[in-house]
Design an enzyme around this catalytic site. Structure first.
Site, PDB file in Angstrom:
ATOM      1  N   ILE A  56       0.876  -1.177   0.000  1.00  0.00           N
ATOM      2  CA  ILE A  56       0.000   0.000   0.000  1.00  0.00           C
ATOM      3  C   ILE A  56       0.906   1.218   0.000  1.00  0.00           C
ATOM      4  CG2 ILE A  56      -1.780   1.291   1.231  1.00  0.00           C
ATOM      5  CD1 ILE A  56      -2.596  -1.565   0.210  1.00  0.00           C
ATOM      6  N   HIS A  57       0.764   2.066  -1.007  1.00  0.00           N
ATOM      7  CA  HIS A  57       1.568   3.293  -1.108  1.00  0.00           C
ATOM      8  C   HIS A  57       0.601   4.469  -1.021  1.00  0.00           C
ATOM      9  CE1 HIS A  57       4.378   6.311  -2.484  1.00  0.00           C
ATOM     10  NE2 HIS A  57       5.344   5.419  -2.279  1.00  0.00           N
ATOM     11  N   ILE A  58       0.736   5.267   0.036  1.00  0.00           N
ATOM     12  CA  ILE A  58      -0.207   6.353   0.314  1.00  0.00           C
ATOM     13  C   ILE A  58       0.324   7.647  -0.287  1.00  0.00           C
ATOM     14  CG2 ILE A  58      -1.473   7.588   2.113  1.00  0.00           C
ATOM     15  CD1 ILE A  58      -0.721   5.063   3.933  1.00  0.00           C
ATOM     16  N   GLY A  59      -0.251   8.054  -1.400  1.00  0.00           N
ATOM     17  CA  GLY A  59       0.145   9.286  -2.073  1.00  0.00           C
ATOM     18  C   GLY A  59       1.316   9.078  -3.029  1.00  0.00           C
ATOM     19  N   ILE A 107      -2.296   3.777  -3.610  1.00  0.00           N
ATOM     20  CA  ILE A 107      -2.136   2.662  -4.536  1.00  0.00           C
ATOM     21  C   ILE A 107      -2.068   1.339  -3.773  1.00  0.00           C
ATOM     22  CG2 ILE A 107      -0.795   1.820  -6.499  1.00  0.00           C
ATOM     23  CD1 ILE A 107      -1.677   4.833  -6.706  1.00  0.00           C
TER      24      ILE A 107
END
Length: 165
Positions: free
Chosen positions: A88-91, A136
């Site tokens: 999980i990639h935040i931003g 993402i």
């Protein structure tokens, strides 16, 4: 007074070979995000989300081992019991925030997590001022499973967003 008449919030929970929404938001086409590494699925099959609130807790989209937890809080990875690995990639480019706007919530790398458990609290309001806050979900290792993302839609935390077959 009559608390038993109050509607109780029910959060649907995914199990087994399913992946769930990490928060309330909108699933969007990964090819529309501003980072070409994500948009071209170079890291793996992916889906993106837009979350609208000012402060949002990003939850585990599946149960498994928290195998990656960046100290900046901008990304984390989970290895499911079936060997599927999710990041999980935040931003976009939020690693450059150096942790500002991210708060890791009582979790550490190596912990076992359950779907729906809060991992990182994010100040989206602050971070949106400088960053594209598309979040993402990347399948970095499918472990031989076929990924079936559900159609793009508005989702609530805990809604199924993908099946693994």
């Amino acid at each position: 007074m009559f608390k038993f008449f109050k509607k109780k919030e029910i959060i649907p929970i995914c199990f087994g070979n399913t992946i769930c929404a990490m928060a309330d938001g909108e699933m969007i086409d990964i090819t529309t995000v501003s980072d070409q590494i994500f948009a071209k699925k170079i890291m793996g099959d992916s889906i993106a989300f837009i979350f609208k609130g000012p402060n949002i807790s990003i939850c585990a989209p599946c149960s498994g081992k928290l195998t990656v937890l960046y100290p900046t809080g901008h990304a984390f990875g989970i290895t499911m019991n079936n060997g599927v690995e999710i990041l999980i990639h935040i931003g976009i480019d939020t690693v450059n925030a150096r942790g500002k706007g991210f708060q890791i919530l009582n979790k550490k790398q190596g912990d076992m997590v359950k779907v729906g458990e809060e991992i990182v609290k994010v100040n989206f309001e602050l971070l949106r001022q400088k960053y594209d806050m598309s979040t993402i979900l990347i399948i970095t290792n499918s472990n031989g499973k076929r990924i079936n993302f559900l159609p793009l839609s508005i989702v609530s935390k805990g809604d199924k967003v993908a099946d693994l077959t």
